[in-house]
Write a protein that holds these residues in place. Structure first.
Motif, short mmCIF file in Angstrom:
data_model
loop_
_atom_site.label_atom_id
_atom_site.label_comp_id
_atom_site.label_asym_id
_atom_site.label_seq_id
_atom_site.Cartn_x
_atom_site.Cartn_y
_atom_site.Cartn_z
N ARG A 12 0.85 -1.32 0.03
CA ARG A 12 0.00 -0.17 0.01
C ARG A 12 0.66 1.32 -0.07
O ARG A 12 1.95 1.29 0.90
CB ARG A 12 -0.90 -0.01 1.24
N ALA A 13 0.64 2.22 -1.05
CA ALA A 13 1.30 3.45 -1.14
C ALA A 13 0.19 4.56 -0.77
O ALA A 13 -0.82 4.91 -1.40
CB ALA A 13 1.90 3.64 -2.52
N ARG A 14 0.00 5.15 0.63
CA ARG A 14 -0.79 5.89 1.13
C ARG A 14 -0.77 7.32 0.32
O ARG A 14 0.21 8.09 0.01
CB ARG A 14 -0.64 5.90 2.69
N GLY A 15 -2.25 7.58 0.31
CA GLY A 15 -2.29 8.97 -0.52
C GLY A 15 -2.08 9.17 -1.79
O GLY A 15 -2.10 10.17 -2.22
N LYS A 16 -1.93 7.84 -2.66
CA LYS A 16 -1.54 8.04 -3.97
C LYS A 16 -2.65 7.45 -4.87
O LYS A 16 -2.67 7.20 -5.96
CB LYS A 16 -0.36 7.19 -4.31
N GLY A 17 -3.84 7.58 -4.32
CA GLY A 17 -5.09 6.94 -4.90
C GLY A 17 -5.94 8.19 -5.40
O GLY A 17 -5.52 9.22 -6.00
N ALA A 18 -7.22 7.90 -5.82
CA ALA A 18 -8.30 9.02 -6.36
C ALA A 18 -8.56 9.87 -5.16
O ALA A 18 -8.54 9.58 -3.94
CB ALA A 18 -9.39 8.24 -6.96
N GLY B 173 -11.45 16.16 -0.37
CA GLY B 173 -10.28 16.55 -0.90
C GLY B 173 -8.90 15.72 -0.63
O GLY B 173 -7.93 16.04 -1.09
N THR B 174 -9.32 14.81 0.32
CA THR B 174 -8.01 13.72 0.72
C THR B 174 -8.17 12.74 -0.52
O THR B 174 -8.90 12.74 -1.47
CB THR B 174 -8.45 13.13 2.03
N ARG B 175 -6.90 11.92 -0.40
CA ARG B 175 -6.78 10.88 -1.41
C ARG B 175 -7.02 9.61 -0.86
O ARG B 175 -6.47 9.15 0.29
CB ARG B 175 -5.58 11.13 -2.34
N GLY B 176 -7.38 8.38 -1.61
CA GLY B 176 -7.12 7.15 -1.28
C GLY B 176 -5.74 6.63 -1.33
O GLY B 176 -4.56 7.51 -1.74
N ASP B 177 -5.57 5.27 -1.46
CA ASP B 177 -4.20 4.74 -1.63
C ASP B 177 -4.02 4.02 -2.89
O ASP B 177 -5.10 3.83 -3.60
CB ASP B 177 -4.23 3.81 -0.46
#
Length: 384
Positions: free
Chosen positions: A325-331, A336-340
């Motif tokens: 899992r790479a956190r904060g690199k998703g949609a 305003g935050t991002r998924g993984d």
């Protein structure tokens, strides 16, 4: 309505109640007569239908305290033959029906006249057609994978109903004007009595417009509406998913007579990406690793959708299908935050092994021959 017509409209007589009847008595009598002369109970009887209309009209006035008072006052004026008491001196002054309807009275008295009373009772002439909300519009748009993840502003060309430009929405031919519908008196709706209830429905004669066009516009054929093509820039929010339906309030067809516009519903289609996939707010990617990397572990470099690559730690003995899992690199999410970014490890097996690599693999197989990875499987199968 003339003065003579008004005198003949004796609503108390229509209902068969005295002029001092109470509201309860009027209501009770109306219910009884409405059941007796209702069109549903008198199929094909035009006299009963006319009687029912008169009953409903009478009850509509007499059941409202304000309108009943205005009605009684107007009847008194006509019953006095066009005379009424004057000011403090008690003198009388006369006026004719024209004065009554225009609001001009003798003696210099200002005021609205009986025409205003009629306007309050029947809303004739002064009743304006009601605003009508515009229709909702449906359309579709196709976005790239990146646009769906990060959001995008896209042009949408739509065709919807709007006011006819030729007649400016009146529906009438140039040089002519519509007239108020005599059936609904411009309201666009009519009331039908159902016992103690009155149900409103669109007027059939004017189709709910409140106006009747005698000489229709050649382009809109009297409807006042015509197809209108327009292009608008629409913002699609970040994180939208394939087949999602978005509502844009007030972006649909224009309303009529000052009514609010309808809504625009956009169904979004998202193109597939050759590398990345999507699971809710998370992106997915499959990364191949060599056999030594999977066995010994190490650091692997992983691409991201719209940014620099990231490095993840691969633990020793990583099995095929392991997810990192790479956190904060998703949609992008609504807040305003991002998924993984979910990284699936795929161990790459070489197709052709020669030389030192072949020798090393054979030595490894001999060294681990006693450690059969399938032994536990067979043991469990026999135990079952």
């Amino acid at each position: 309505m003339s003065g003579k017509d008004y005198v003949e409209k004796d609503y108390y007589k229509v209902l068969g109640v005295p002029s001092d009847a109470s509201a309860t008595e009027i209501k009770k009598t109306y219910r009884k007569l409405a059941r007796e002369f209702h069109p549903d109970a008198n199929k094909g009887d035009t006299k009963a239908e006319d009687r029912f209309k008169d009953i409903s009209e009478a009850y509509d006035v007499l059941s409202d305290d304000k309108r009943r008072k205005e009605y009684d006052e107007a009847r008194t004026l006509f019953a006095n033959g066009g005379y009424r008491s004057g000011g403090p001196g008690g003198g009388n002054y006369s006026f004719d029906f024209g004065d009554l309807f225009t609001g001009s009275q003798g003696g210099g008295q200002g005021g609205g006249g009986i025409g205003d009373v009629f306007g309050g009772l029947f809303n004739r002439g002064g009743r304006q057609p009601q605003p009508r909300r515009g229709a909702d519009v449906e359309t579709e748009v196709t976005l790239s994978f990146e646009e769906a993840v990060d959001g995008a502003t896209v042009p949408l060309r739509m065709t919807s109903q709007a006011a006819c430009r030729t007649c400016s929405g009146t529906g009438a031919k140039a040089g002519t004007t519509p007239r108020v519908c005599p059936t609904c008196v411009g309201a666009g709706t009519v009331s039908r009595g159902q016992g103690a209830f009155a149900l409103s429905e669109p007027c059939r004669d004017c189709r709910g417009r409140g106006m009747i066009v005698d000489d229709p516009c050649a382009d809109c054929h009297g409807s006042g509406r015509a197809s209108s093509a327009r292009t608008m820039q629409v913002r699609i929010p970040a994180g939208v998913q394939d087949a999602q339906r978005i509502r844009l309030k007030g972006k649909g067809a224009q309303g009529e007579r000052g009514g609010q516009s309808g809504d625009l519903y956009v169904t979004v289609h998202v193109d597939a990406h050759p590398v990345f996939g999507r699971k809710a707010d998370n992106l997915t990617v499959t990364v191949p690793v060599s056999f030594p990397e999977a066995a010994l572990g190490g650091t692997i470099e992983v691409p991201t959708l719209n940014g620099p690559s990231v490095k993840l730690k691969l633990p020793p003995g990583s099995a095929n299908g392991l997810t990192l899992r790479a956190r904060g690199k998703g949609a992008t999410r609504k807040d305003g935050t991002r998924g993984d970014l979910l990284v699936t490890v795929e161990v790459a097996v070489p197709q052709h092994v020669t030389g030192d690599a072949l020798t090393a693999l054979e030595q490894y197989r001999e060294a681990t021959a006693s450690d059969d990875p399938r032994a536990a499987l067979f043991k469990a199968a026999k135990g079952a």
